[in-house]
Scaffold this motif. Structure first.
Motif, PDB file in Angstrom:
ATOM      1  N   SER A 288      44.807  72.863  -1.486  1.00 48.21           N
ATOM      2  CA  SER A 288      45.313  72.851  -2.768  1.00 48.21           C
ATOM      3  C   SER A 288      44.571  72.353  -3.948  1.00 48.21           C
ATOM      4  N   ASP A 289      44.716  72.861  -5.008  1.00 51.39           N
ATOM      5  CA  ASP A 289      43.716  72.377  -6.331  1.00 51.39           C
ATOM      6  C   ASP A 289      44.447  72.300  -7.565  1.00 51.39           C
ATOM      7  N   GLU A 290      44.277  71.372  -8.324  1.00 50.60           N
ATOM      8  CA  GLU A 290      45.206  71.169  -9.264  1.00 50.60           C
ATOM      9  C   GLU A 290      45.203  72.192 -10.420  1.00 50.60           C
ATOM     10  N   ARG A 291      44.125  72.952 -10.440  1.00 47.40           N
ATOM     11  CA  ARG A 291      43.964  74.065 -11.367  1.00 47.40           C
ATOM     12  C   ARG A 291      44.285  75.411 -10.637  1.00 47.40           C
ATOM     13  N   ALA A 292      44.137  75.619  -9.498  1.00 46.20           N
ATOM     14  CA  ALA A 292      44.315  76.831  -8.906  1.00 46.20           C
ATOM     15  C   ALA A 292      45.635  76.863  -8.254  1.00 46.20           C
ATOM     16  N   GLY A 293      46.300  75.564  -7.763  1.00 41.58           N
ATOM     17  CA  GLY A 293      47.444  75.617  -6.842  1.00 41.58           C
ATOM     18  C   GLY A 293      47.211  75.700  -5.174  1.00 41.58           C
ATOM     19  N   VAL A 294      48.049  76.015  -4.681  1.00 37.49           N
ATOM     20  CA  VAL A 294      47.850  76.197  -3.242  1.00 37.49           C
ATOM     21  C   VAL A 294      47.081  77.764  -2.967  1.00 37.49           C
ATOM     22  N   VAL A 295      46.098  77.810  -2.442  1.00 34.81           N
ATOM     23  CA  VAL A 295      45.455  79.038  -1.988  1.00 34.81           C
ATOM     24  C   VAL A 295      44.991  79.164  -0.579  1.00 34.81           C
ATOM     25  N   LEU A 296      44.685  80.197  -0.313  1.00 35.16           N
ATOM     26  CA  LEU A 296      44.211  80.385   1.242  1.00 35.16           C
ATOM     27  C   LEU A 296      42.838  81.169   1.003  1.00 35.16           C
ATOM     28  N   VAL A 297      41.983  80.525   1.792  1.00 40.00           N
ATOM     29  CA  VAL A 297      40.265  80.911   1.246  1.00 40.00           C
ATOM     30  C   VAL A 297      40.097  81.495   2.525  1.00 40.00           C
ATOM     31  N   HIS A 298      39.648  82.722   2.652  1.00 37.45           N
ATOM     32  CA  HIS A 298      39.302  83.607   3.859  1.00 37.45           C
ATOM     33  C   HIS A 298      37.762  83.925   4.195  1.00 37.45           C
ATOM     34  N   PHE A 299      37.480  83.672   5.265  1.00 40.31           N
ATOM     35  CA  PHE A 299      35.713  83.848   5.771  1.00 40.31           C
ATOM     36  C   PHE A 299      35.962  84.953   6.931  1.00 40.31           C
ATOM     37  N   PRO A 300      34.895  85.573   7.251  1.00 42.04           N
ATOM     38  CA  PRO A 300      34.494  86.646   8.317  1.00 42.04           C
ATOM     39  C   PRO A 300      34.045  85.419   9.355  1.00 42.04           C
ATOM     40  N   ARG A 301      34.358  85.921  10.655  1.00 40.52           N
ATOM     41  CA  ARG A 301      34.062  85.052  11.680  1.00 40.52           C
ATOM     42  C   ARG A 301      32.405  85.166  11.664  1.00 40.52           C
ATOM     43  N   VAL A 302      31.735  86.353  11.752  1.00 38.58           N
ATOM     44  CA  VAL A 302      30.452  86.477  11.875  1.00 38.58           C
ATOM     45  C   VAL A 302      29.741  85.999  10.538  1.00 38.58           C
ATOM     46  N   GLY A 303      28.738  85.088  10.806  1.00 40.07           N
ATOM     47  CA  GLY A 303      28.024  84.325   9.660  1.00 40.07           C
ATOM     48  C   GLY A 303      28.613  83.224   9.344  1.00 40.07           C
ATOM     49  N   PHE A 304      29.413  82.752   9.942  1.00 40.52           N
ATOM     50  CA  PHE A 304      30.209  81.483   9.601  1.00 40.52           C
ATOM     51  C   PHE A 304      30.374  80.382  10.697  1.00 40.52           C
TER      52      PHE A 304
END
Length: 310
Positions: A288-304
């Motif tokens: 949750s961010d006061e400017r962006a609201g509730v967001v879902l941040v996605h990443f790939p498995r490989v490389g993270f």
């Protein structure tokens, strides 16, 4: 479907990879220009600290890393496919090599003293110092390749790629374009656009003709959008239903726990949030961010990598 919002800047090679995929798939998109160096307050509001470029936004879902972005675009527009059935696994493997080994070799070759003005344009010494400091912070302790080593290795890679196109093949893996083509292209595009170093490609006519063919896909149709508008769209939207993704437990961390996710190689800026998706090929955190609201941040498995947040 909500608009595809693409956060990028013109000379970003990985951004060019996705811009050409928009052209390949004939997808309309919204273009949000972002700074090439920190600070990036509007991007940070969306991602929680991920600093690589580009980032793709659909409503309140934020997608990091071009490998995952390409997968999302494939689901939105399955044809033409980035992963043709006969070469699906091979195309992904070649793309991963191009996005890592080939890319960093080409970067080490391209960023030589005689080419800097062609890369960054007419910049002041202060701007050059800021850019150098930003990239040094991103690379941290990652090893640097010397110019002689980069030159020799890049020439060998170019010979191998040229051999893949002998016989008149339109694309690297046959007569259908694949993710491999766009990943190899973007690493070489960066060098080709800088006159001081572009001559290294002249000995490879098949490769140059192939590059012209990839460039011909273009970027399709897009409209400009301000970052404040993109933030408002995120704030007004609801993230995708995370329950649609099967849970694949590899860390002994339950959904809903606070985790930290960051790359494994460079730009090791963690993004912290509640684990919402842990599937076979991606990880996503809700924050949750006061400017962006509730967001879902996605990443790939490989490389993270993921761990419990401190």
């Amino acid at each position: 479907m909500s608009d595809i919002i693409f956060h990028h800047y013109p000379i970003s090679p990985f951004s060019e990879k996705i811009r050409l995929i928009f052209g390949f798939k004939q997808l309309k998109w919204k273009s949000v220009m972002i700074p090439s160096i920190l600070p990036k307050p509007d991007v940070t509001a969306l991602t929680g600290g991920y600093r690589r470029t580009p980032v793709m936004q659909i409503g309140a879902d934020i997608y990091c890393d071009t490998a995952l972005i390409a997968d999302v675009l494939e689901k939105l527009a399955p044809t033409p496919s980035l992963y043709p059935a006969p070469v699906a696994g091979l195309s992904r493997t070649l793309a991963q090599w191009a996005d890592t080994t080939l890319f960093w070799t080409a970067i080490a070759y391209t960023f030589q003293p005689s080419a800097i003005s062609g890369i960054l344009g007419d910049v002041t010494p202060e701007q050059m110092k800021a850019f150098s400091a930003d990239r040094a912070a991103m690379r941290a302790n990652a090893p640097r390749m010397s110019l002689p080593e980069a030159t020799g290795q890049l020439k060998e890679y170019l010979r191998r790629l040229e051999d893949m196109l002998v016989g008149g093949s339109s694309f690297l893996l046959g007569e259908q374009a694949s993710i491999a083509d766009f990943s190899v292209y973007h690493a070489l595009w960066f060098a080709r656009r800088v006159p001081a170093v572009a001559g290294i490609l002249d000995a490879y006519p098949n490769l140059l003709a192939w590059m012209d063919g990839i460039a011909a896909f273009g970027h399709h149709q897009f409209d400009k959008m301000g970052s404040e508008q993109a933030l408002e769209i995120a704030r007004s939207a609801t993230p995708a239903n995370a329950a649609e993704y099967a849970f694949v437990d590899t860390h002994g961390i339950a959904l809903g726990e606070r985790v930290s996710v960051m790359p494994t190689d460079y730009a090791l800026d963690p993004v912290v949030g509640e684990l919402a998706i842990c599937s076979d090929n991606q990880i996503a955190v809700q924050r949750s961010d006061e400017r962006a609201g509730v967001v879902l941040v996605h990443f790939p498995r490989v490389g993270f990598q993921m761990k419990r947040a401190d």
